[in-house]
Design a protein around this motif. Structure first.
Motif, PDB file in Angstrom:
ATOM      1  N   LEU A  16       1.033  -1.135   0.107  1.00 59.36           N
ATOM      2  CA  LEU A  16      -0.175   0.182  -0.034  1.00 59.36           C
ATOM      3  C   LEU A  16       0.814   1.144  -0.061  1.00 59.36           C
ATOM      4  O   LEU A  16       0.605   2.129  -0.756  1.00 59.36           O
ATOM      5  CB  LEU A  16      -0.732  -0.099   1.244  1.00 59.36           C
ATOM      6  CG  LEU A  16      -2.218  -1.185   1.341  1.00 59.36           C
ATOM      7  CD1 LEU A  16      -2.611  -1.112   2.722  1.00 59.36           C
ATOM      8  CD2 LEU A  16      -3.165  -0.805   0.176  1.00 59.36           C
ATOM      9  N   GLN A  17       1.884   1.138   0.748  1.00 62.24           N
ATOM     10  CA  GLN A  17       2.770   2.349   0.776  1.00 62.24           C
ATOM     11  C   GLN A  17       3.452   2.723  -0.538  1.00 62.24           C
ATOM     12  O   GLN A  17       3.749   3.763  -1.154  1.00 62.24           O
ATOM     13  CB  GLN A  17       4.020   2.256   1.928  1.00 62.24           C
ATOM     14  CG  GLN A  17       4.983   3.359   2.278  1.00 62.24           C
ATOM     15  CD  GLN A  17       4.036   4.666   2.471  1.00 62.24           C
ATOM     16  OE1 GLN A  17       3.102   4.591   3.113  1.00 62.24           O
ATOM     17  NE2 GLN A  17       4.549   5.597   1.685  1.00 62.24           N
ATOM     18  N   ALA A  18       3.962   1.585  -1.145  1.00 65.92           N
ATOM     19  CA  ALA A  18       4.727   1.625  -2.425  1.00 65.92           C
ATOM     20  C   ALA A  18       3.461   2.072  -3.536  1.00 65.92           C
ATOM     21  O   ALA A  18       3.813   3.137  -4.390  1.00 65.92           O
ATOM     22  CB  ALA A  18       5.049   0.143  -2.788  1.00 65.92           C
ATOM     23  N   ALA A  19       2.367   1.759  -3.434  1.00 72.41           N
ATOM     24  CA  ALA A  19       1.281   2.206  -4.319  1.00 72.41           C
ATOM     25  C   ALA A  19       1.171   3.826  -4.034  1.00 72.41           C
ATOM     26  O   ALA A  19       1.124   4.412  -5.295  1.00 72.41           O
ATOM     27  CB  ALA A  19      -0.009   1.690  -4.046  1.00 72.41           C
ATOM     28  N   LEU A  20       1.026   4.132  -2.978  1.00 69.52           N
ATOM     29  CA  LEU A  20       0.873   5.517  -2.619  1.00 69.52           C
ATOM     30  C   LEU A  20       2.127   6.198  -3.083  1.00 69.52           C
ATOM     31  O   LEU A  20       1.804   7.471  -3.856  1.00 69.52           O
ATOM     32  CB  LEU A  20       0.754   5.899  -1.298  1.00 69.52           C
ATOM     33  CG  LEU A  20      -0.774   5.843  -0.990  1.00 69.52           C
ATOM     34  CD1 LEU A  20      -0.768   6.135   0.939  1.00 69.52           C
ATOM     35  CD2 LEU A  20      -1.777   6.790  -1.290  1.00 69.52           C
ATOM     36  N   ALA A  37       4.897  -3.776  -7.418  1.00 67.39           N
ATOM     37  CA  ALA A  37       5.579  -4.695  -7.124  1.00 67.39           C
ATOM     38  C   ALA A  37       7.070  -4.335  -7.372  1.00 67.39           C
ATOM     39  O   ALA A  37       7.998  -4.676  -6.028  1.00 67.39           O
ATOM     40  CB  ALA A  37       5.452  -6.171  -7.831  1.00 67.39           C
ATOM     41  N   VAL A  38       7.500  -3.756  -8.097  1.00 67.43           N
ATOM     42  CA  VAL A  38       8.786  -3.297  -8.270  1.00 67.43           C
ATOM     43  C   VAL A  38       9.212  -2.224  -7.120  1.00 67.43           C
ATOM     44  O   VAL A  38      10.383  -2.257  -6.420  1.00 67.43           O
ATOM     45  CB  VAL A  38       9.266  -2.574  -9.541  1.00 67.43           C
ATOM     46  CG1 VAL A  38      10.675  -1.742  -9.675  1.00 67.43           C
ATOM     47  CG2 VAL A  38       9.240  -3.889 -10.857  1.00 67.43           C
ATOM     48  N   GLN A  39       8.285  -1.228  -6.940  1.00 73.40           N
ATOM     49  CA  GLN A  39       8.552  -0.423  -5.797  1.00 73.40           C
ATOM     50  C   GLN A  39       8.556  -1.114  -4.488  1.00 73.40           C
ATOM     51  O   GLN A  39       9.285  -0.460  -3.647  1.00 73.40           O
ATOM     52  CB  GLN A  39       7.097   0.682  -6.061  1.00 73.40           C
ATOM     53  CG  GLN A  39       7.337   1.889  -4.996  1.00 73.40           C
ATOM     54  CD  GLN A  39       8.356   2.967  -5.357  1.00 73.40           C
ATOM     55  OE1 GLN A  39       8.883   2.816  -6.578  1.00 73.40           O
ATOM     56  NE2 GLN A  39       8.735   3.882  -4.623  1.00 73.40           N
ATOM     57  N   GLY A  43       7.789  -9.755  -5.757  1.00 75.56           N
ATOM     58  CA  GLY A  43       7.196 -10.092  -6.919  1.00 75.56           C
ATOM     59  C   GLY A  43       5.758  -9.810  -7.292  1.00 75.56           C
ATOM     60  O   GLY A  43       5.072  -9.451  -6.441  1.00 75.56           O
ATOM     61  N   LYS A  44       5.399  -9.640  -8.616  1.00 72.66           N
ATOM     62  CA  LYS A  44       4.168  -9.340  -8.924  1.00 72.66           C
ATOM     63  C   LYS A  44       3.145 -10.243  -8.421  1.00 72.66           C
ATOM     64  O   LYS A  44       1.868  -9.862  -8.150  1.00 72.66           O
ATOM     65  CB  LYS A  44       3.973  -9.255 -10.616  1.00 72.66           C
ATOM     66  CG  LYS A  44       2.810  -8.600 -11.215  1.00 72.66           C
ATOM     67  CD  LYS A  44       2.813  -8.710 -12.961  1.00 72.66           C
ATOM     68  CE  LYS A  44       1.465  -8.610 -13.363  1.00 72.66           C
ATOM     69  NZ  LYS A  44       1.599  -8.427 -14.886  1.00 72.66           N
ATOM     70  N   GLY A  45       3.151 -11.444  -8.342  1.00 72.57           N
ATOM     71  CA  GLY A  45       2.429 -12.624  -7.859  1.00 72.57           C
ATOM     72  C   GLY A  45       2.169 -12.406  -6.496  1.00 72.57           C
ATOM     73  O   GLY A  45       0.938 -12.608  -5.987  1.00 72.57           O
ATOM     74  N   THR A  46       3.094 -11.698  -5.837  1.00 70.15           N
ATOM     75  CA  THR A  46       2.917 -11.610  -4.538  1.00 70.15           C
ATOM     76  C   THR A  46       1.779 -10.535  -3.958  1.00 70.15           C
ATOM     77  O   THR A  46       0.965 -10.495  -3.184  1.00 70.15           O
ATOM     78  CB  THR A  46       4.266 -11.325  -3.695  1.00 70.15           C
ATOM     79  OG1 THR A  46       5.090 -12.278  -3.887  1.00 70.15           O
ATOM     80  CG2 THR A  46       4.033 -11.166  -2.144  1.00 70.15           C
ATOM     81  N   VAL A  47       1.903  -9.531  -4.917  1.00 70.13           N
ATOM     82  CA  VAL A  47       0.942  -8.293  -4.880  1.00 70.13           C
ATOM     83  C   VAL A  47      -0.361  -8.938  -4.970  1.00 70.13           C
ATOM     84  O   VAL A  47      -1.230  -8.738  -4.335  1.00 70.13           O
ATOM     85  CB  VAL A  47       1.401  -7.351  -5.900  1.00 70.13           C
ATOM     86  CG1 VAL A  47       0.129  -6.270  -5.645  1.00 70.13           C
ATOM     87  CG2 VAL A  47       2.628  -6.728  -5.541  1.00 70.13           C
TER      88      VAL A  47
END
Length: 222
Positions: A16-20, A37-39, A43-47
């Motif tokens: 959530l913090q990475a998205a913000l 995911a990168v931020q 991994g993308k799958g983990t998101v």
């Protein structure tokens, strides 16, 4: 809470913090799950284990912020004289939106019925619970502001609908970045002061009309 649950919660908060962080440097509706995911350094799958879609991520951000806001509003309300609480809390709510226009945009997006219909039931239930909590809180503050006039539940609902319409309109202005040709960013504080005063004057005026109508109806039936 187990260690596994703690790790899951910490990872979700990191997402959530990475998205913000990304939403504040580029249009939030163009940010991809891969970029989040990168931020976040995962991994993308983990998101996707935490959020099956971007809409779920938007919803969780708004739910978390709403829960934090109402806790803050309650604490502010508890420190204020009853007759001042609603105006101060309303103006404070505007200030928070002005300080964070990205969240204002997300609030507007997530408030749309078509958006909420697409969410999983657990998210819809949380939004419903928040709506009832806010309604109860602002009804209580409005009753204090008006001096416990003895209005009906329906009267309070109509008053709050009107106040919400004004608040949402101003929030849309903030979310859009200002109020167009009328003034610049530096004057938004004065604009929001005026909107807050307008809301409070309208609530007092409408409540007075409701009570007067009730008195006149009682006299006619005598």
């Amino acid at each position: 809470m187990s260690f596994h649950d703690q790790q899951f919660e910490l990872r979700q908060q990191a997402i959530l913090q990475a998205a913000l962080e990304l939403f504040r440097v580029k249009p939030w509706d163009r940010v991809t799950i891969a970029e989040v995911a990168v931020q976040a350094g995962i991994g993308k799958g983990t998101v996707y284990k935490h959020f099956p879609s971007k809409e779920a991520l938007y919803a969780q951000l708004v739910i978390n912020d709403s829960q934090a806001n109402i806790a803050e509003f309650r604490a502010l309300h508890a420190r204020l004289p009853k007759h001042e609480a609603m105006r101060t809390v309303t103006r404070h709510a505007f200030a928070k939106l002005l300080d964070d226009p990205v969240m204002a945009q997300l609030f507007m997006h997530c408030d749309r019925p078509d958006f909420q219909k697409r969410l999983d039931p657990e998210f819809r239930q949380q939004f419903d619970a928040l709506e009832h909590e806010y309604l109860a809180f602002f009804t209580s503050m409005l009753n204090d502001t008006l001096g416990n006039p003895g209005l009906s539940v329906e009267d309070y609902e109509r008053l709050l609908w009107s106040a919400d319409a004004c608040f949402t309109g101003a929030m849309a202005r903030v979310a859009a970045g200002g109020i167009g040709h009328l003034c610049g960013r530096d004057e938004l504080d004065a604009y929001l002061d005026q909107v807050t005063d307008f809301i409070m004057a309208g609530l007092h005026g409408m409540a007075g009309q409701m009570l007067q109508t009730r008195v006149e109806g009682t006299c006619e039936s005598c």
